[in-house]
Enzyme design. Structure first.
Site, mmCIF file in Angstrom:
data_model
loop_
_atom_site.group_PDB
_atom_site.id
_atom_site.type_symbol
_atom_site.label_atom_id
_atom_site.label_comp_id
_atom_site.label_asym_id
_atom_site.label_seq_id
_atom_site.Cartn_x
_atom_site.Cartn_y
_atom_site.Cartn_z
ATOM 1 C CG ASP A 1 -1.990 1.032 1.243
ATOM 2 O OD1 ASP A 1 -2.984 0.947 0.487
ATOM 3 O OD2 ASP A 1 -1.808 1.990 2.021
ATOM 4 C CE1 TYR B 1 -4.783 7.290 0.538
ATOM 5 C CE2 TYR B 1 -4.359 7.468 2.889
ATOM 6 C CZ TYR B 1 -4.557 6.693 1.758
ATOM 7 O OH TYR B 1 -4.536 5.330 1.842
ATOM 8 C CG HIS C 1 -5.548 -3.255 0.017
ATOM 9 N ND1 HIS C 1 -4.867 -2.798 -1.091
ATOM 10 C CD2 HIS C 1 -5.085 -2.526 1.071
ATOM 11 C CE1 HIS C 1 -4.045 -1.819 -0.725
ATOM 12 N NE2 HIS C 1 -4.154 -1.647 0.577
#
Length: 286
Positions: free
Chosen positions: A103, A210, A266
């Site tokens: 990730d 982010y 994921h």
């Protein structure tokens, strides 16, 4: 003595921040970088496995868990993450390492590999596409939909409020709700992730990755061909990142292997740890 009893919790100062890590084993360095909203704990199934042949170091990235959490949003940009990793490798007394990233840790690993290919023995990326492929994917409707949470995370304050509501239940749901195998995470696993996210300053720090990310991935960077031997491991049922983002990666990596894992989401190294470890061992020939 159990494997966890031989794990050591330590700190290292690099690039102006103090980072926490868990380590086990001796030998060449294997450095593991976690994703969002995780911490070193996401590598709990890999640490003892590879400590038989490596000095395994599972890092808490800056802003996470017990690592420093700079307050400035500008502290969470890729150039700083790359400097962190460079300092960790050198600070631990190594010239290079096997770099493993999942990730966000995978994104940092990709960028580090381009910045310092001479410092990587081999590269292992789990469920994070090459930056060029991710950038291309963001221009497709299906990936835009999967990545819509990124746009929510751009807002001030509101994402923090949502994530901490109802005793950080959204953090637990992020794992439990998106795993293909709903038995992957125990209650104690989920509590560990909630506890890490609840540490002062952690949520904003995690979200700042982010808030600075879109310019980094939407750049028109001319990606050269990466010469580092690279293994990608991909859980095919990832709800955030489509499998199609892996197609064509060999145009950017000269020596690439991809192992797809069906019926896996994921959180690939936690959902299918034995298979992930098997693929990693084969790639590393240990």
């Amino acid at each position: 003595m159990s494997a966890t009893e031989t794990w050591q919790h330590k700190y290292i100062t690099t690039n102006g921040v103090k980072l926490h890590y868990v380590t086990q084993g001796t030998g060449p360095l294997m450095l593991m970088l976690h994703g969002f909203p995780e911490f070193w704990y996401s590598w709990r199934h890999q640490i003892p496995e590879f400590a038989q042949h490596f000095q395994v170091v599972a890092l808490d990235l800056r802003g996470y868990n017990d690592s420093d959490k700079p307050t400035a949003q500008s502290a969470y940009v890729m150039d700083e993450f790359v400097k962190d990793i460079e300092g960790v490798i050198k600070g631990l007394g190594h010239e290079k390492c096997v770099l493993v990233g999942h990730d966000w840790g995978g994104a940092i690993a990709w960028f580090f590999a381009y910045a310092h290919p001479e410092m990587i023995e081999k590269l292992i990326i789990l469920n994070l596409p090459h930056p060029a492929k991710f950038s291309q994917g963001l221009f497709t409707p299906q990936q835009l939909l999967r990545s819509s949470y990124i746009f929510l995370f751009q807002l001030p304050v509101i994402p923090e409020f949502i994530l901490q509501s109802f005793d950080y239940q959204i953090i637990a749901h992020t794992f439990q709700g998106t795993a293909f195998n709903k038995n992957t995470f125990t209650d104690s696993d989920l509590e560990a992730y909630k506890k890490a996210a609840a540490k002062p300053g952690a949520l904003t720090a995690m979200l700042n990755y982010y808030r600075n990310s879109l310019p980094q991935f939407l750049t028109n960077k001319n990606w050269e061909i990466l010469p580092v031997h690279t293994l990608m491991i991909w859980g095919e049922n990832d709800t955030a990142l489509g499998k199609e983002l892996t197609y064509g990666t060999d145009a950017y990596v000269s020596n690439l292997q991809i192992q797809y894992i069906p019926n896996c989401g994921h959180w690939v190294q936690q959902e299918e740890p034995q298979l992930v470890n098997q693929y990693m061992r084969k790639f590393l020939v240990v």
